[in-house]
Design an enzyme around this catalytic site. Structure first.
Site, PDB file in Angstrom:
ATOM      1  CG  ASN A   1      -1.711   1.255   1.396  1.00  0.00           C
ATOM      2  OD1 ASN A   1      -1.794   2.059   0.460  1.00  0.00           O
ATOM      3  ND2 ASN A   1      -2.325   1.447   2.560  1.00  0.00           N
ATOM      4  CD1 TRP A   2       3.605   1.008  -2.964  1.00  0.00           C
ATOM      5  CD2 TRP A   2       3.607   2.236  -4.850  1.00  0.00           C
ATOM      6  NE1 TRP A   2       4.345   0.338  -3.909  1.00  0.00           N
ATOM      7  CE2 TRP A   2       4.365   1.062  -5.073  1.00  0.00           C
ATOM      8  CE3 TRP A   2       3.469   3.146  -5.891  1.00  0.00           C
ATOM      9  CZ2 TRP A   2       4.973   0.794  -6.300  1.00  0.00           C
ATOM     10  CZ3 TRP A   2       4.072   2.881  -7.115  1.00  0.00           C
ATOM     11  CH2 TRP A   2       4.816   1.716  -7.319  1.00  0.00           C
ATOM     12  CE  LYS A   3      -0.271   3.429   4.691  1.00  0.00           C
ATOM     13  NZ  LYS A   3      -0.328   3.605   6.132  1.00  0.00           N
TER      14      LYS A   3
ATOM     15  CG  HIS B   1      -6.036   2.303   4.952  1.00  0.00           C
ATOM     16  ND1 HIS B   1      -5.638   3.256   5.866  1.00  0.00           N
ATOM     17  CD2 HIS B   1      -5.008   1.415   4.843  1.00  0.00           C
ATOM     18  CE1 HIS B   1      -4.416   2.943   6.283  1.00  0.00           C
ATOM     19  NE2 HIS B   1      -4.020   1.837   5.684  1.00  0.00           N
TER      20      HIS B   1
ATOM     21  CD  GLU C   1      -3.174   5.876   6.446  1.00  0.00           C
ATOM     22  OE1 GLU C   1      -3.152   5.871   5.206  1.00  0.00           O
ATOM     23  OE2 GLU C   1      -2.248   5.392   7.143  1.00  0.00           O
TER      24      GLU C   1
ATOM     25  CD  GLU D   1      -3.853  -2.156   7.150  1.00  0.00           C
ATOM     26  OE1 GLU D   1      -2.790  -2.455   6.615  1.00  0.00           O
ATOM     27  OE2 GLU D   1      -4.412  -1.064   6.973  1.00  0.00           O
TER      28      GLU D   1
ATOM     29  N   GLY E   1       2.045   2.482  10.644  1.00  0.00           N
ATOM     30  CA  GLY E   1       3.040   3.539  10.479  1.00  0.00           C
ATOM     31  C   GLY E   1       3.720   3.945  11.774  1.00  0.00           C
TER      32      GLY E   1
ATOM     33  CB  SER F   1       4.652  -1.577  12.025  1.00  0.00           C
ATOM     34  OG  SER F   1       4.279  -0.215  12.195  1.00  0.00           O
TER      35      SER F   1
HETATM   36  P1  PGA Z   1       2.477   0.387   7.581  1.00  0.00           P
HETATM   37  O1  PGA Z   1       1.042   0.640   6.881  1.00  0.00           O
HETATM   38  O2  PGA Z   1       2.983  -0.923   7.068  1.00  0.00           O
HETATM   39  O3  PGA Z   1       3.310   1.550   7.144  1.00  0.00           O
HETATM   40  O4  PGA Z   1       2.228   0.374   9.058  1.00  0.00           O
HETATM   41  C1  PGA Z   1       0.167  -0.425   6.639  1.00  0.00           C
HETATM   42  C2  PGA Z   1      -1.106   0.121   6.050  1.00  0.00           C
HETATM   43  O5  PGA Z   1      -1.550   1.196   6.458  1.00  0.00           O
HETATM   44  O6  PGA Z   1      -1.717  -0.527   5.174  1.00  0.00           O
END
Ligand code: PGA
Length: 247
Positions: free
Chosen positions: A9-11, A94, A96, A165, A171, A209
């Site tokens: 997931n490059w965001k 997600h 976010e 998640e 993150g 993470s």
């Molecule tokens: P992360 O993000 O691996 O940087 O914690 C995972 C995600 O949000 O899908």
């Protein structure tokens, strides 16, 4: 046994130049004996990612989709448009997006439905916040989030991917322990089993993470069928180590 799935997931990261270097390095490092691999890229780079990954075995995913089919929804991207770009997966719900765009369980369920109707596999994200975990509400929260998607999608539910998640692990460098993750994955598997005879086919990914050092232990758990990888998917050697751990 089904192959594991590692999805990056490059965001909101990348550029044409950076993406090309990253994808070429990942493709060069793959062995031909890998798990299922996907990269979920920002929408403007779908065509580029599609072209660069053609016949590499890497699938392309998007990070969101509109709940609407088409029409006057400025800024939105439809499932049919994603399909047009050869997109295989789309992340929905997600944390976010739940947090910064106020996406509700019902909206996430609709988005999953749109994706399935266009032949795209939704990667449905669920997960509790730190406050919810500390209040002992983890199971209740993830079950509520998944229930909305099961309710809206009926017998198609075996076609989805689920990503657990924990919000506090995204993150932050704090990973759920493999045992903590497995415990929640088992709850999600049981919930899927109650909804479909094909629950064992469903990939339940862990995200938060995941990195080169912790991937093997997480992926060794009974109900952890892969990973949704943020930060570590932006570095080819790290992403390749995770892919290798999933073999
Ligand atoms: P992360 O993000 O691996 O940087 O914690 C995972 C995600 O949000 O899908």
């Amino acid at each position: 046994m089904k192959k594991k799935l590692i999805a990056g997931n490059w965001k909101m990261n990348g550029s044409s130049a950076v993406n090309e270097v990253l994808l070429k390095a990942v493709i060069a490092g793959m062995t031909g004996n890998d798990c299922l691999v996907a990269v979920c890229v920002p929408a403007p780079y779908l065509a580029q990612a599609q072209a660069l990954t053609a016949s590499s075995g890497i699938d392309v995913g998007s990070q969101d989709v509109s709940q609407h089919e088409s029409g006057a929804y400025t800024g939105e991207v439809s499932a049919a448009m994603l399909k047009d770009f050869g997109v295989r997966y789309v992340i929905v719900g997600h944390s976010e997006r739940r947090q910064y765009h106020a996406e509700s369980d019902a909206l996430v369920a609709l988005k999953a439905q749109r994706a399935l109707a266009s032949g795209i596999t939704p990667i449905v994200c669920v997960g509790e916040t730190l406050a919810e975990r500390e209040a002992g509400q983890t199971e209740e929260v993830v079950k509520r989030q998944l229930a909305a998607v099961i309710h809206a999608n009926g017998h198609c539910i075996s076609e989805i991917v689920v990503a657990y998640e924990p919000v506090w692990a995204i993150g932050t460098g704090k990973t759920a322990t493999p045992e903590q993750a497995q415990q929640v994955h088992a709850v999600l598997r049981a919930q899927l089993k109650a909804a479909t005879p094909h629950a064992d086919r469903v990939h339940i990914l862990y995200g938060g993470s995941m990195n080169a050092a912790n991937a093997a232990h997480l992926l060794g758990q009974l109900d952890i069928d892969g990973g949704l990888v943020g930060g570590a998917s932006l570095k080819a050697p790290d992403f390749l180590s995770i892919i290798a751990a999933a073999r």
